[in-house]
Scaffold this active site. Structure first.
Site, short mmCIF file in Angstrom:
data_model
loop_
_atom_site.label_atom_id
_atom_site.label_comp_id
_atom_site.label_asym_id
_atom_site.label_seq_id
_atom_site.Cartn_x
_atom_site.Cartn_y
_atom_site.Cartn_z
N ASP A 75 0.85 -1.16 0.00
CA ASP A 75 0.00 0.00 0.00
C ASP A 75 0.91 1.24 0.00
O ASP A 75 2.11 1.13 0.28
CB ASP A 75 -0.86 -0.07 1.27
CG ASP A 75 -1.71 1.15 1.44
OD1 ASP A 75 -2.28 1.62 0.44
OD2 ASP A 75 -1.81 1.64 2.59
N ASP A 86 -0.22 5.11 0.81
CA ASP A 86 -0.46 6.11 1.85
C ASP A 86 -0.38 5.47 3.23
O ASP A 86 -1.05 4.47 3.49
CB ASP A 86 -1.85 6.75 1.64
CG ASP A 86 -1.83 8.23 1.93
OD1 ASP A 86 -1.02 8.65 2.78
OD2 ASP A 86 -2.61 8.96 1.32
N ASP A 89 -1.39 -0.30 5.98
CA ASP A 89 -1.63 0.35 7.27
C ASP A 89 -3.09 0.27 7.69
O ASP A 89 -3.45 0.75 8.76
CB ASP A 89 -1.17 1.82 7.24
CG ASP A 89 -2.05 2.69 6.37
OD1 ASP A 89 -2.43 2.22 5.27
OD2 ASP A 89 -2.36 3.82 6.77
MG LIG Z 1 -2.83 3.18 3.38
#
Ligand SMILES: [Mg+2]
Length: 259
Positions: free
Chosen positions: A13, A15, A209
């Site tokens: 991922d 961000d 995240d």
């Molecule tokens: Mg993310």
């Protein structure tokens, strides 16, 4: 950790894993160097449909990271793939940004303001009342409603802001029709990602995240799952989910170990 380091493929991922807004996160440079040094197959995969792979490449380049364009996969590309397979040469009414328009155009999907087959909604700063009314009208006339991703909110430098699902919701409420969402955790996007890497799911890991997109997608697709605490999750919030990642790390900088 040894098991993770032995994985052939990495789906990361962006961000909250690689950067926060325009800020690169600690240890990312070392991690990317390690991916190249160890000849790993890797893909940076983002639910954000706004940017093209080239724009993402340039964004990373401004942060001092050199990564080839073919290492990026966005929900816009996944959406274009999906529609092109469902209905080649489809017409669409689109609310989105250049990343989405480009992706659709490259797959032969043309814009249509009269009788589109699809209404496609992604992140957009041009979202307005007039656009919603038109989208509602087309869906009532039989157009299929597609959201590029299921994210309700997104982190920005100004705080939490509405994301794709918040834009699709008014159209769903008014028409009574539910959208189909393409991005993570839809396994469609993960499977395509694995195909692009040429790696089987049990030889790959996902690093993210977010529990409700990255980790659940990894679990459902049979990848090794790694949650990093450099984004939206904390050790406390992890416990509020009925599933858990195999590993929890502070950030991707933990992966290379001692070089
Ligand atoms: Mg993310």
């Amino acid at each position: 950790m040894d098991q993770l380091r032995k994985a052939k493929g990495f789906i990361c991922d962006m961000d909250g894993v690689i950067y926060h807004g325009n800020q690169i996160l600690p240890g990312v440079k070392e991690f990317v160097d390690w991916l190249y040094r160890e000849n790993k197959e890797f893909l940076f995969l983002t639910n954000n449909s706004g940017k093209t792979p080239r724009e993402l490449q340039q964004k990373l380049a401004r942060m001092g990271l050199k990564v080839d364009e073919h290492h990026f996969y966005t929900s816009a590309l996944a959406t274009a793939n999906f529609i092109a397979r469902q209905k080649p040469g489809a017409h669409a009414f689109v609310i989105g940004e250049p990343g989405l328009f480009n992706a659709l155009y490259e797959k032969g999907i043309t814009l249509d303001d009269t009788d589109p087959d699809y209404v496609v909604i992604g992140e957009s700063s041009s979202y307005n009342y007039d656009n919603i009314c038109r989208a509602v009208h087309y869906v009532q006339n039989g157009a299929r409603l597609i959201g590029t991703n299921y994210d309700l909110t997104g982190p920005t430098e100004q705080g939490i802001m509405p994301a794709c699902r918040a834009f699709v919701k008014p159209i769903e409420l008014v028409t009574g029709k539910e959208a189909y969402y393409i991005g993570k955790p839809n396994p469609l996007m993960m499977r395509t990602g694995l195909n692009m890497l040429g790696v089987h799911s049990n030889e790959a890991a996902i690093i993210g995240d977010r529990m409700d997109t990255d980790i659940v997608a990894g679990i459902e697709c049979g990848l090794d799952t790694v949650l990093v605490l450099s984004g939206v999750s904390t050790r406390e919030t992890v416990d509020s989910f009925p599933y858990r990642p195999r590993l929890i790390l502070n950030g991707v900088g933990d992966i290379p170990g001692q070089a």
